[in-house]
Motif scaffolding. Sequence first.
Motif, PDB file in Angstrom:
ATOM      1  N   SER A  13       0.846  -1.186   0.000  1.00  0.00           N
ATOM      2  CA  SER A  13       0.000   0.000   0.000  1.00  0.00           C
ATOM      3  C   SER A  13       0.886   1.242   0.000  1.00  0.00           C
ATOM      4  N   VAL A  14       0.583   2.179  -0.879  1.00  0.00           N
ATOM      5  CA  VAL A  14       1.318   3.425  -0.977  1.00  0.00           C
ATOM      6  C   VAL A  14       0.683   4.439  -0.037  1.00  0.00           C
ATOM      7  N   PRO A  15       1.448   5.120   0.805  1.00  0.00           N
ATOM      8  CA  PRO A  15       0.865   6.074   1.754  1.00  0.00           C
ATOM      9  C   PRO A  15       0.046   7.155   1.063  1.00  0.00           C
ATOM     10  N   TRP A  16      -1.039   7.544   1.716  1.00  0.00           N
ATOM     11  CA  TRP A  16      -1.889   8.597   1.169  1.00  0.00           C
ATOM     12  C   TRP A  16      -1.154   9.922   1.061  1.00  0.00           C
ATOM     13  N   SER A  17      -0.123  10.117   1.878  1.00  0.00           N
ATOM     14  CA  SER A  17       0.572  11.403   1.903  1.00  0.00           C
ATOM     15  C   SER A  17       1.462  11.606   0.685  1.00  0.00           C
ATOM     16  N   THR A  18       1.685  10.551  -0.107  1.00  0.00           N
ATOM     17  CA  THR A  18       2.538  10.695  -1.282  1.00  0.00           C
ATOM     18  C   THR A  18       1.715  11.150  -2.467  1.00  0.00           C
ATOM     19  N   SER A  19       2.405  11.528  -3.510  1.00  0.00           N
ATOM     20  CA  SER A  19       1.723  11.966  -4.724  1.00  0.00           C
ATOM     21  C   SER A  19       1.717  10.857  -5.772  1.00  0.00           C
ATOM     22  N   ALA A  20       1.765   9.609  -5.332  1.00  0.00           N
ATOM     23  CA  ALA A  20       1.815   8.481  -6.260  1.00  0.00           C
ATOM     24  C   ALA A  20       0.527   8.411  -7.079  1.00  0.00           C
ATOM     25  N   SER A  21       0.667   7.910  -8.299  1.00  0.00           N
ATOM     26  CA  SER A  21      -0.493   7.801  -9.183  1.00  0.00           C
ATOM     27  C   SER A  21      -1.345   6.589  -8.849  1.00  0.00           C
ATOM     28  N   SER A  22      -0.851   5.690  -7.995  1.00  0.00           N
ATOM     29  CA  SER A  22      -1.590   4.486  -7.616  1.00  0.00           C
ATOM     30  C   SER A  22      -1.521   4.306  -6.117  1.00  0.00           C
ATOM     31  N   ASN A  23      -2.560   3.682  -5.555  1.00  0.00           N
ATOM     32  CA  ASN A  23      -2.581   3.405  -4.123  1.00  0.00           C
ATOM     33  C   ASN A  23      -1.940   2.071  -3.777  1.00  0.00           C
ATOM     34  N   ASN A  24      -1.438   1.345  -4.776  1.00  0.00           N
ATOM     35  CA  ASN A  24      -0.875   0.034  -4.502  1.00  0.00           C
ATOM     36  C   ASN A  24       0.257  -0.286  -5.464  1.00  0.00           C
ATOM     37  N   GLU A  25       1.102  -1.206  -5.030  1.00  0.00           N
ATOM     38  CA  GLU A  25       2.090  -1.829  -5.900  1.00  0.00           C
ATOM     39  C   GLU A  25       1.945  -3.330  -5.730  1.00  0.00           C
ATOM     40  N   ILE A  26       2.057  -4.090  -6.828  1.00  0.00           N
ATOM     41  CA  ILE A  26       1.883  -5.522  -6.780  1.00  0.00           C
ATOM     42  C   ILE A  26       2.955  -6.189  -7.638  1.00  0.00           C
ATOM     43  N   PHE A  27       3.542  -7.267  -7.091  1.00  0.00           N
ATOM     44  CA  PHE A  27       4.574  -8.007  -7.795  1.00  0.00           C
ATOM     45  C   PHE A  27       4.339  -9.503  -7.595  1.00  0.00           C
ATOM     46  N   VAL A  28       4.682 -10.295  -8.617  1.00  0.00           N
ATOM     47  CA  VAL A  28       4.508 -11.743  -8.541  1.00  0.00           C
ATOM     48  C   VAL A  28       5.821 -12.424  -8.912  1.00  0.00           C
ATOM     49  N   THR A  29       6.035 -13.617  -8.350  1.00  0.00           N
ATOM     50  CA  THR A  29       7.206 -14.423  -8.660  1.00  0.00           C
ATOM     51  C   THR A  29       6.766 -15.858  -8.916  1.00  0.00           C
ATOM     52  N   THR A  30       7.472 -16.542  -9.795  1.00  0.00           N
ATOM     53  CA  THR A  30       7.197 -17.960 -10.080  1.00  0.00           C
ATOM     54  C   THR A  30       8.411 -18.827  -9.784  1.00  0.00           C
ATOM     55  N   ASP A  31       9.455 -18.222  -9.208  1.00  0.00           N
ATOM     56  CA  ASP A  31      10.667 -18.990  -8.913  1.00  0.00           C
ATOM     57  C   ASP A  31      11.130 -18.806  -7.473  1.00  0.00           C
ATOM     58  N   GLY A  32      10.175 -18.591  -6.572  1.00  0.00           N
ATOM     59  CA  GLY A  32      10.517 -18.486  -5.154  1.00  0.00           C
ATOM     60  C   GLY A  32      11.144 -17.176  -4.748  1.00  0.00           C
ATOM     61  N   GLY A  33      11.010 -16.143  -5.564  1.00  0.00           N
ATOM     62  CA  GLY A  33      11.476 -14.823  -5.173  1.00  0.00           C
ATOM     63  C   GLY A  33      12.754 -14.363  -5.817  1.00  0.00           C
ATOM     64  N   LYS A  34      13.343 -15.176  -6.697  1.00  0.00           N
ATOM     65  CA  LYS A  34      14.564 -14.732  -7.375  1.00  0.00           C
ATOM     66  C   LYS A  34      14.255 -13.614  -8.378  1.00  0.00           C
ATOM     67  N   ASP A  35      13.172 -13.785  -9.118  1.00  0.00           N
ATOM     68  CA  ASP A  35      12.758 -12.788 -10.104  1.00  0.00           C
ATOM     69  C   ASP A  35      11.306 -12.397  -9.838  1.00  0.00           C
ATOM     70  N   TRP A  36      11.007 -11.108 -10.008  1.00  0.00           N
ATOM     71  CA  TRP A  36       9.669 -10.577  -9.778  1.00  0.00           C
ATOM     72  C   TRP A  36       9.233  -9.784 -11.006  1.00  0.00           C
ATOM     73  N   ARG A  37       7.943  -9.800 -11.301  1.00  0.00           N
ATOM     74  CA  ARG A  37       7.401  -8.960 -12.367  1.00  0.00           C
ATOM     75  C   ARG A  37       6.153  -8.243 -11.830  1.00  0.00           C
ATOM     76  N   PRO A  38       5.850  -7.082 -12.365  1.00  0.00           N
ATOM     77  CA  PRO A  38       4.679  -6.345 -11.877  1.00  0.00           C
ATOM     78  C   PRO A  38       3.383  -7.091 -12.175  1.00  0.00           C
ATOM     79  N   GLY A  39       2.461  -7.037 -11.227  1.00  0.00           N
ATOM     80  CA  GLY A  39       1.106  -7.508 -11.450  1.00  0.00           C
ATOM     81  C   GLY A  39       0.226  -6.328 -11.815  1.00  0.00           C
TER      82      GLY A  39
END
Length: 246
Positions: free
Chosen positions: A96-122
């Motif tokens: 969750s991105v803090p409300w106090s920031t000027s971010a364009s999204s309220n969330n960031e999401i990432f997924v991995t299929t190899d136990g955390g070695k590599d991640w890609r945005p969801g």
Amino acid sequence: SPYGKGQGVIAVTHDGGSTWQQSLLLNGGIYIPGITCFSEFLCRAIGGVPNSDLPPRLYTTTDGGQTWQTLAIPGTGMDIYQLACSTSSDCVVIGSVPWSTSASSNNEIFVTTDGGKDWRPGSLPPTFGSGGTGLQCFSNGHCLVTGYETSAADSQWESPIAFYSDDSGATWSRASMPTVSAAIFLVSCSSPQDCVDILSEGDSGTLTVVGELVTTDGGENWTSVTTTGLNLSVAAHPLIVDSLAC
């Protein structure tokens, strides 16, 4: 606490809870909001420093907590992290991105299929915000997440919202939900189909229970039910629910 000074710690028991040993102590204000175990030996945990430019970390043990390995997860500046894994290799992280920031999204999401070695945005809508305890995944690859939909103008929550995934969090579909005035912060499932959601409202320090939602189809459709026994009518002593397990 993610909002105060402290040290994240993981403790381990190998006798059903009779005795505990400190397994991992993290300095530097690292907060550990979630841990999941696949066996008595293999566990994964997420940790990070809220409201900082430091990326969150994935902590893995394969020997029951005797040793831990650390991997970096993309994303910075998040104040709450969630981790859920459908298998030991397939995991999803939502921040969750803090409300106090000027971010364009309220969330960031990432997924991995190899136990955390590599991640890609969801992908979740930018107006979706999560209270930090609404993510669940199951061994069949089904996941669900609940939270609140925010206003683009003021980033305040407006209504409960939920999404479900059938590919371990890579893609998401919006759930059908009743019209209620509350935010969702707690969800727990007794199976991939059957889940309970506690509705709360108030400010971030006093989120009190105001209702309950249930699903019997893995989070695609939610129904409001009468909450019995949660002390909803005693105004002088409102109930704050910190955890939920089914």
